[in-house]
Design a protein around this motif. Structure first.
Motif, short mmCIF file in Angstrom:
data_model
loop_
_atom_site.label_atom_id
_atom_site.label_comp_id
_atom_site.label_asym_id
_atom_site.label_seq_id
_atom_site.Cartn_x
_atom_site.Cartn_y
_atom_site.Cartn_z
N ASP A 53 84.18 85.31 -17.26
CA ASP A 53 84.42 84.05 -17.49
C ASP A 53 83.71 82.68 -17.30
O ASP A 53 82.64 83.13 -17.01
CB ASP A 53 85.91 83.55 -16.04
CG ASP A 53 85.23 83.56 -14.84
OD1 ASP A 53 84.11 83.44 -14.10
OD2 ASP A 53 85.65 84.06 -14.18
N THR A 54 84.13 81.15 -17.38
CA THR A 54 82.93 80.47 -17.21
C THR A 54 82.05 80.39 -16.40
O THR A 54 81.00 80.45 -16.63
CB THR A 54 83.68 78.87 -18.00
OG1 THR A 54 84.59 79.14 -18.24
CG2 THR A 54 82.55 78.03 -17.64
N VAL B 213 79.64 83.47 -16.61
CA VAL B 213 78.80 83.24 -18.34
C VAL B 213 77.46 82.60 -17.44
O VAL B 213 76.21 82.69 -17.66
CB VAL B 213 79.07 82.02 -19.33
CG1 VAL B 213 78.44 82.33 -19.76
CG2 VAL B 213 80.41 84.01 -19.68
N ALA B 214 77.76 81.23 -16.48
CA ALA B 214 76.82 80.41 -16.39
C ALA B 214 75.91 80.62 -14.64
O ALA B 214 75.14 80.86 -15.23
CB ALA B 214 77.39 79.51 -15.53
N ARG B 215 76.28 81.94 -14.09
CA ARG B 215 75.83 82.32 -13.54
C ARG B 215 74.10 83.06 -14.47
O ARG B 215 73.46 83.87 -14.18
CB ARG B 215 76.70 83.75 -12.11
CG ARG B 215 75.72 83.11 -11.27
CD ARG B 215 77.33 84.53 -9.74
NE ARG B 215 78.25 83.56 -9.92
CZ ARG B 215 79.17 83.62 -10.46
NH1 ARG B 215 79.28 85.71 -10.78
NH2 ARG B 215 80.86 83.70 -10.61
N MET B 216 75.20 83.78 -15.02
CA MET B 216 74.44 85.04 -15.71
C MET B 216 73.23 84.40 -16.04
O MET B 216 72.14 84.54 -17.00
CB MET B 216 75.24 85.75 -16.98
CG MET B 216 74.84 86.54 -18.03
SD MET B 216 76.56 87.33 -19.31
CE MET B 216 75.28 88.82 -18.75
N LEU B 217 73.55 83.26 -17.28
CA LEU B 217 72.33 82.53 -18.23
C LEU B 217 72.16 81.41 -16.61
O LEU B 217 71.06 80.23 -17.31
CB LEU B 217 73.16 81.49 -18.93
CG LEU B 217 73.81 82.24 -20.36
CD1 LEU B 217 74.26 81.09 -20.48
CD2 LEU B 217 73.12 83.05 -20.40
N SER B 218 71.63 82.03 -15.44
CA SER B 218 71.81 80.69 -14.60
C SER B 218 71.88 79.14 -15.61
O SER B 218 71.14 77.65 -15.56
CB SER B 218 70.18 80.44 -14.33
OG SER B 218 69.63 82.22 -14.18
N MET B 219 72.70 78.85 -15.77
CA MET B 219 72.89 77.14 -16.48
C MET B 219 74.31 77.05 -15.38
O MET B 219 75.03 77.66 -14.63
CB MET B 219 73.26 77.43 -17.53
CG MET B 219 72.29 77.72 -18.24
SD MET B 219 70.88 77.04 -18.34
CE MET B 219 70.82 75.56 -18.86
N SER B 220 74.18 75.58 -15.36
CA SER B 220 75.71 75.22 -14.66
C SER B 220 76.93 75.85 -15.46
O SER B 220 76.83 76.01 -17.08
CB SER B 220 75.71 73.62 -14.33
OG SER B 220 75.80 73.40 -16.09
N THR B 221 78.19 76.02 -14.86
CA THR B 221 79.74 75.44 -15.52
C THR B 221 79.99 74.99 -16.69
O THR B 221 80.54 74.99 -17.51
CB THR B 221 80.87 75.37 -15.35
OG1 THR B 221 80.93 74.79 -14.04
CG2 THR B 221 80.78 77.13 -13.57
N LYS C 66 92.44 79.40 -18.35
CA LYS C 66 91.35 79.52 -18.15
C LYS C 66 90.64 80.36 -19.25
O LYS C 66 91.50 80.82 -20.63
CB LYS C 66 91.41 81.24 -17.12
CG LYS C 66 90.58 81.97 -17.16
CD LYS C 66 90.17 83.48 -16.10
CE LYS C 66 89.11 83.48 -14.83
NZ LYS C 66 89.65 84.13 -13.68
N VAL C 67 88.99 79.78 -19.44
CA VAL C 67 88.83 80.08 -20.60
C VAL C 67 87.44 81.98 -20.30
O VAL C 67 86.92 81.54 -19.98
CB VAL C 67 87.85 79.13 -21.67
CG1 VAL C 67 86.37 79.79 -22.42
CG2 VAL C 67 88.61 78.20 -21.68
N LEU C 68 87.75 82.29 -21.00
CA LEU C 68 86.79 83.82 -21.62
C LEU C 68 86.25 84.01 -22.61
O LEU C 68 86.05 83.77 -23.47
CB LEU C 68 88.07 85.22 -21.08
CG LEU C 68 89.12 84.93 -19.79
CD1 LEU C 68 89.38 86.41 -20.16
CD2 LEU C 68 87.66 84.78 -18.61
N TYR C 69 84.83 84.68 -22.80
CA TYR C 69 84.26 84.92 -23.42
C TYR C 69 83.29 86.60 -23.08
O TYR C 69 83.33 86.48 -22.90
CB TYR C 69 82.69 84.35 -23.21
CG TYR C 69 82.64 82.83 -22.61
CD1 TYR C 69 83.03 81.68 -23.94
CD2 TYR C 69 83.08 82.23 -21.67
CE1 TYR C 69 83.08 79.96 -23.70
CE2 TYR C 69 83.24 80.69 -21.38
CZ TYR C 69 83.43 80.12 -22.75
OH TYR C 69 83.67 78.28 -22.60
N LYS C 70 82.92 86.87 -24.56
CA LYS C 70 82.82 88.30 -24.71
C LYS C 70 81.65 87.79 -24.01
O LYS C 70 80.47 87.37 -24.13
CB LYS C 70 83.06 88.61 -26.47
CG LYS C 70 84.34 89.37 -26.96
CD LYS C 70 84.18 89.98 -28.24
CE LYS C 70 85.94 90.30 -28.99
NZ LYS C 70 85.62 90.31 -29.97
#
Length: 83
Positions: free
Chosen positions: A29-30, A33-41, A65-69
Motif C-alpha cells: 500500500d501507499t 511504499v513511502a516507508r520503503m523509499l523514505s518519503m511521505s505518503t 486503497k491503492v496498491l503497488y507491485k
C-alpha cells in the motif's frame, strides 16, 4: 518381505515452522511504499505515475486503497542507483 504402503499408511512430513520463511507481500500500500523509499505518503501519491509505478485501486471513492507491485518499486529504486 515388507508390505507395500497404501495411501492411508503414507505419512506426509511437514517442515518445522522455524524452517518456513514468511511470504513476502506482492502488493504494497501507499504507506509501505513511502516507508520503503523514505518519503511521505503524499509524495508517493503525487509522484507514482511519474515514476512509472502503476497503482491498483481497490474500492471506490476517496477512501479506496491503492496498491503497488513490490517488483515495480524495487525496479525503480534500482534505476536510481548512482554508480
Amino acid at each position: 518381505m515388507k508390505p507395500q504402503n497404501t495411501a492411508d499408511e503414507v505419512s506426509t512430513q511437514v517442515a518445522p515452522r522455524s524452517d518456513r520463511r514468511p511470504a513476502d507481500p506482492i502488493l504494497l500500500d501507499t504507506a509501505e511504499v513511502a516507508r520503503m523509499l523514505s518519503m511521505s505518503t503524499s509524495w508517493v501519491c503525487r509522484e507514482a505515475s511519474k515514476l512509472g509505478l502503476k497503482g491498483y485501486k481497490l474500492g471506490r471513492g476517496r477512501n479506496a486503497k491503492v496498491l503497488y507491485k513490490k517488483t515495480d518499486v524495487l525496479r525503480w529504486l534500482e534505476q536510481q542507483r548512482i554508480h
